[in-house]
Write a protein that holds these residues in place. Structure first.
Motif, PDB file in Angstrom:
ATOM      1  N   LEU A   7       0.824  -1.203   0.000  1.00  0.00           N
ATOM      2  CA  LEU A   7       0.000   0.000   0.000  1.00  0.00           C
ATOM      3  C   LEU A   7       0.862   1.259   0.000  1.00  0.00           C
ATOM      4  O   LEU A   7       1.739   1.424   0.840  1.00  0.00           O
ATOM      5  N   LYS A   8       0.580   2.148  -0.956  1.00  0.00           N
ATOM      6  CA  LYS A   8       1.328   3.396  -1.068  1.00  0.00           C
ATOM      7  C   LYS A   8       0.447   4.640  -0.968  1.00  0.00           C
ATOM      8  O   LYS A   8       0.943   5.729  -0.687  1.00  0.00           O
ATOM      9  N   ALA A   9      -0.857   4.495  -1.251  1.00  0.00           N
ATOM     10  CA  ALA A   9      -1.731   5.675  -1.269  1.00  0.00           C
ATOM     11  C   ALA A   9      -3.102   5.348  -0.697  1.00  0.00           C
ATOM     12  O   ALA A   9      -3.613   4.236  -0.866  1.00  0.00           O
ATOM     13  N   VAL A  10      -3.677   6.327  -0.013  1.00  0.00           N
ATOM     14  CA  VAL A  10      -5.035   6.213   0.519  1.00  0.00           C
ATOM     15  C   VAL A  10      -5.847   7.387  -0.013  1.00  0.00           C
ATOM     16  O   VAL A  10      -5.463   8.552   0.163  1.00  0.00           O
ATOM     17  N   LEU A  11      -6.942   7.080  -0.685  1.00  0.00           N
ATOM     18  CA  LEU A  11      -7.877   8.104  -1.137  1.00  0.00           C
ATOM     19  C   LEU A  11      -9.037   8.151  -0.149  1.00  0.00           C
ATOM     20  O   LEU A  11      -9.567   7.103   0.236  1.00  0.00           O
ATOM     21  N   VAL A  12      -9.415   9.363   0.263  1.00  0.00           N
ATOM     22  CA  VAL A  12     -10.433   9.527   1.299  1.00  0.00           C
ATOM     23  C   VAL A  12     -11.538  10.452   0.794  1.00  0.00           C
ATOM     24  O   VAL A  12     -11.264  11.564   0.333  1.00  0.00           O
ATOM     25  N   ASP A  13     -12.770   9.993   0.886  1.00  0.00           N
ATOM     26  CA  ASP A  13     -13.922  10.842   0.610  1.00  0.00           C
ATOM     27  C   ASP A  13     -14.040  11.880   1.726  1.00  0.00           C
ATOM     28  O   ASP A  13     -13.509  11.685   2.828  1.00  0.00           O
ATOM     29  N   ILE A  42      -1.687  10.580   0.884  1.00  0.00           N
ATOM     30  CA  ILE A  42      -3.116  10.735   1.117  1.00  0.00           C
ATOM     31  C   ILE A  42      -3.670  11.763   0.139  1.00  0.00           C
ATOM     32  O   ILE A  42      -3.097  12.839  -0.045  1.00  0.00           O
ATOM     33  N   ARG A  43      -4.779  11.415  -0.495  1.00  0.00           N
ATOM     34  CA  ARG A  43      -5.504  12.346  -1.347  1.00  0.00           C
ATOM     35  C   ARG A  43      -6.968  12.337  -0.925  1.00  0.00           C
ATOM     36  O   ARG A  43      -7.511  11.304  -0.549  1.00  0.00           O
ATOM     37  N   PHE A  44      -7.594  13.496  -0.992  1.00  0.00           N
ATOM     38  CA  PHE A  44      -8.996  13.634  -0.617  1.00  0.00           C
ATOM     39  C   PHE A  44      -9.792  13.848  -1.893  1.00  0.00           C
ATOM     40  O   PHE A  44      -9.550  14.812  -2.627  1.00  0.00           O
ATOM     41  N   VAL A  45     -10.706  12.924  -2.170  1.00  0.00           N
ATOM     42  CA  VAL A  45     -11.440  12.944  -3.438  1.00  0.00           C
ATOM     43  C   VAL A  45     -12.922  13.107  -3.141  1.00  0.00           C
ATOM     44  O   VAL A  45     -13.493  12.381  -2.336  1.00  0.00           O
ATOM     45  N   THR A  46     -13.537  14.076  -3.779  1.00  0.00           N
ATOM     46  CA  THR A  46     -14.914  14.404  -3.424  1.00  0.00           C
ATOM     47  C   THR A  46     -15.751  14.755  -4.635  1.00  0.00           C
ATOM     48  O   THR A  46     -15.264  15.382  -5.584  1.00  0.00           O
ATOM     49  N   GLU A  69      -4.551  22.322   0.098  1.00  0.00           N
ATOM     50  CA  GLU A  69      -5.363  22.421  -1.114  1.00  0.00           C
ATOM     51  C   GLU A  69      -4.909  21.450  -2.195  1.00  0.00           C
ATOM     52  O   GLU A  69      -5.729  20.865  -2.906  1.00  0.00           O
ATOM     53  N   ASP A  70      -3.595  21.242  -2.316  1.00  0.00           N
ATOM     54  CA  ASP A  70      -3.100  20.366  -3.383  1.00  0.00           C
ATOM     55  C   ASP A  70      -3.372  18.888  -3.116  1.00  0.00           C
ATOM     56  O   ASP A  70      -3.114  18.043  -3.972  1.00  0.00           O
ATOM     57  N   GLU A  71      -3.898  18.572  -1.943  1.00  0.00           N
ATOM     58  CA  GLU A  71      -4.257  17.183  -1.637  1.00  0.00           C
ATOM     59  C   GLU A  71      -5.706  16.873  -2.004  1.00  0.00           C
ATOM     60  O   GLU A  71      -6.132  15.721  -1.945  1.00  0.00           O
ATOM     61  N   ILE A  72      -6.476  17.901  -2.396  1.00  0.00           N
ATOM     62  CA  ILE A  72      -7.898  17.721  -2.681  1.00  0.00           C
ATOM     63  C   ILE A  72      -8.126  17.655  -4.189  1.00  0.00           C
ATOM     64  O   ILE A  72      -7.676  18.519  -4.940  1.00  0.00           O
ATOM     65  N   PHE A  73      -8.814  16.609  -4.628  1.00  0.00           N
ATOM     66  CA  PHE A  73      -9.209  16.482  -6.037  1.00  0.00           C
ATOM     67  C   PHE A  73     -10.727  16.391  -6.083  1.00  0.00           C
ATOM     68  O   PHE A  73     -11.317  15.477  -5.513  1.00  0.00           O
ATOM     69  N   THR A  74     -11.355  17.360  -6.723  1.00  0.00           N
ATOM     70  CA  THR A  74     -12.812  17.434  -6.720  1.00  0.00           C
ATOM     71  C   THR A  74     -13.389  17.159  -8.098  1.00  0.00           C
ATOM     72  O   THR A  74     -12.719  17.310  -9.126  1.00  0.00           O
ATOM     73  N   SER A  75     -14.660  16.799  -8.122  1.00  0.00           N
ATOM     74  CA  SER A  75     -15.342  16.604  -9.393  1.00  0.00           C
ATOM     75  C   SER A  75     -15.511  17.933 -10.130  1.00  0.00           C
ATOM     76  O   SER A  75     -15.635  17.952 -11.358  1.00  0.00           O
ATOM     77  N   LEU A  76     -15.491  19.056  -9.397  1.00  0.00           N
ATOM     78  CA  LEU A  76     -15.522  20.364 -10.052  1.00  0.00           C
ATOM     79  C   LEU A  76     -14.252  20.572 -10.872  1.00  0.00           C
ATOM     80  O   LEU A  76     -14.297  21.082 -11.998  1.00  0.00           O
ATOM     81  N   THR A  77     -13.112  20.177 -10.328  1.00  0.00           N
ATOM     82  CA  THR A  77     -11.847  20.264 -11.054  1.00  0.00           C
ATOM     83  C   THR A  77     -11.910  19.415 -12.313  1.00  0.00           C
ATOM     84  O   THR A  77     -11.511  19.851 -13.404  1.00  0.00           O
ATOM     85  N   ALA A  78     -12.412  18.201 -12.163  1.00  0.00           N
ATOM     86  CA  ALA A  78     -12.517  17.305 -13.318  1.00  0.00           C
ATOM     87  C   ALA A  78     -13.451  17.871 -14.378  1.00  0.00           C
ATOM     88  O   ALA A  78     -13.180  17.770 -15.584  1.00  0.00           O
ATOM     89  N   LEU A 186      -8.358   7.545 -11.688  1.00  0.00           N
ATOM     90  CA  LEU A 186      -7.030   7.510 -12.297  1.00  0.00           C
ATOM     91  C   LEU A 186      -6.371   8.890 -12.260  1.00  0.00           C
ATOM     92  O   LEU A 186      -5.170   9.007 -12.012  1.00  0.00           O
ATOM     93  N   GLU A 187      -7.172   9.933 -12.499  1.00  0.00           N
ATOM     94  CA  GLU A 187      -6.639  11.298 -12.445  1.00  0.00           C
ATOM     95  C   GLU A 187      -6.231  11.664 -11.017  1.00  0.00           C
ATOM     96  O   GLU A 187      -5.205  12.315 -10.796  1.00  0.00           O
ATOM     97  N   ALA A 188      -7.020  11.230 -10.032  1.00  0.00           N
ATOM     98  CA  ALA A 188      -6.678  11.500  -8.634  1.00  0.00           C
ATOM     99  C   ALA A 188      -5.382  10.799  -8.241  1.00  0.00           C
ATOM    100  O   ALA A 188      -4.593  11.326  -7.443  1.00  0.00           O
ATOM    101  N   LEU A 189      -5.157   9.612  -8.791  1.00  0.00           N
ATOM    102  CA  LEU A 189      -3.937   8.857  -8.478  1.00  0.00           C
ATOM    103  C   LEU A 189      -2.733   9.342  -9.263  1.00  0.00           C
ATOM    104  O   LEU A 189      -1.591   9.093  -8.861  1.00  0.00           O
ATOM    105  N   ARG A 190      -2.986  10.027 -10.378  1.00  0.00           N
ATOM    106  CA  ARG A 190      -1.893  10.375 -11.294  1.00  0.00           C
ATOM    107  C   ARG A 190      -0.777  11.138 -10.602  1.00  0.00           C
ATOM    108  O   ARG A 190       0.400  10.873 -10.801  1.00  0.00           O
ATOM    109  N   GLY A 191      -1.138  12.066  -9.731  1.00  0.00           N
ATOM    110  CA  GLY A 191      -0.121  12.864  -9.046  1.00  0.00           C
ATOM    111  C   GLY A 191       0.643  12.112  -7.975  1.00  0.00           C
ATOM    112  O   GLY A 191       1.644  12.609  -7.460  1.00  0.00           O
ATOM    113  N   THR A 192       0.169  10.919  -7.618  1.00  0.00           N
ATOM    114  CA  THR A 192       0.841  10.153  -6.562  1.00  0.00           C
ATOM    115  C   THR A 192       1.910   9.222  -7.105  1.00  0.00           C
ATOM    116  O   THR A 192       2.777   8.760  -6.361  1.00  0.00           O
TER     117      THR A 192
END
Length: 259
Positions: A7-13, A42-46, A69-78, A186-192
């Motif tokens: 395990l290398k990354a955890v995505l959190v809602d 850790i990335r926060f995906v919402t 802020e750079d840890e948050i990936f939102t559907s608005l960004t997408a 995949l986009e949320a993981l890309r930066g990790t």
């Protein structure tokens, strides 16, 4: 599915998992600190679309969450990324508080419809305007299609029913950009720099959080907070890797069994 890796990354809602509107899930701040004490990213995906990323970050900081802020990936960004790629002028059916995330886009004479969670705008006149644009052949972009979400006063309709109504009325299929779409994860993981087999997703939505993550090879942990309803874990196949009471319990499991 590829073999499971370390395990290398955890995505959190966020809403429903770490907090519900302006109230933190009990113990969530301390659990996040414990997770940060490990080597995982850790990335926060919402899918939250009712407020801009900056407003969301301020809400989280008021709740004493240590998140940047750079840890948050939102559907608005997408959604913004897709609008820019398609070079369209969107009719933005989103909450006014989400508009800062679309600043600078041309919206005059719209040739696309973008739908997020917009309770104040989901009325006949506005939906009919979107309907007429779609009949003219413009694309429909759904920031996400969640059926419902959790507010402090109970469950509430998400944007999904309204997107589906527009699809039905116009015989159109929306392009969906948020969870559970594969491209979102995949986009949320890309930066990790991590592969899906090296990541786990924690969330309260069985389909959008857990099912979506597991569809690309991640592990999915379902928490019984937020929008969770009894037997939600039976709604997807395969079922969640783990179903537990809350985010702190999910962190406990990760520390004891996945690291």
């Amino acid at each position: 599915m590829a073999a499971r890796r370390a395990l290398k990354a955890v995505l959190v809602d966020l809403n429903g998992t770490l907090h519900i509107e302006d109230a933190a899930v009990p113990g969530a701040q301390e659990a996040l600190k414990r997770l940060r004490g490990t080597s995982v990213m850790i990335r926060f995906v919402t899918n939250t679309t009712k407020e801009s990323k900056q407003d969301l970050l301020e809400r989280l900081k008021k709740l004493d969450f240590d998140i940047s802020e750079d840890e948050i990936f939102t559907s608005l960004t997408a959604a913004r990324n897709l609008v820019e790629q398609k070079q369209v002028r969107p009719m933005l059916l989103v909450d006014d508080r989400a508009l800062p995330d679309f600043k600078g886009l041309q919206t005059n004479d719209p040739n696309a419809v973008v739908v997020g969670l917009a309770p104040e705008h989901f009325h006949y006149q506005v939906l009919n305007q979107a309907f007429r644009l779609l009949l003219d052949g413009v694309p429909l972009i759904a920031i996400h299609k969640a059926r419902y979400y959790k507010r402090k006063d109970g469950l509430a309709l998400g944007p999904g029913p309204f997107v589906t109504a527009l699809e039905y009325a116009t015989d159109t299929k929306a392009t969906v950009v948020g969870k559970p779409e594969k491209t979102f994860f995949l986009e949320a993981l890309r930066g990790t720099g991590c592969e899906p087999e090296e990541a786990v997703m924690i969330g309260d939505d069985c389909r959008d959080d857990v099912g979506g993550a597991q569809n690309i090879g991640m592990l999915g942990i379902l928490v019984k907070t937020g929008k969770y309803q009894v037997a939600d874990e039976e709604k997807i196949d395969p079922p969640p890797y783990l179903t537990c009471e809350s985010f702190p319990h999910a962190v406990d499991h990760i520390l004891q069994h996945l690291l």
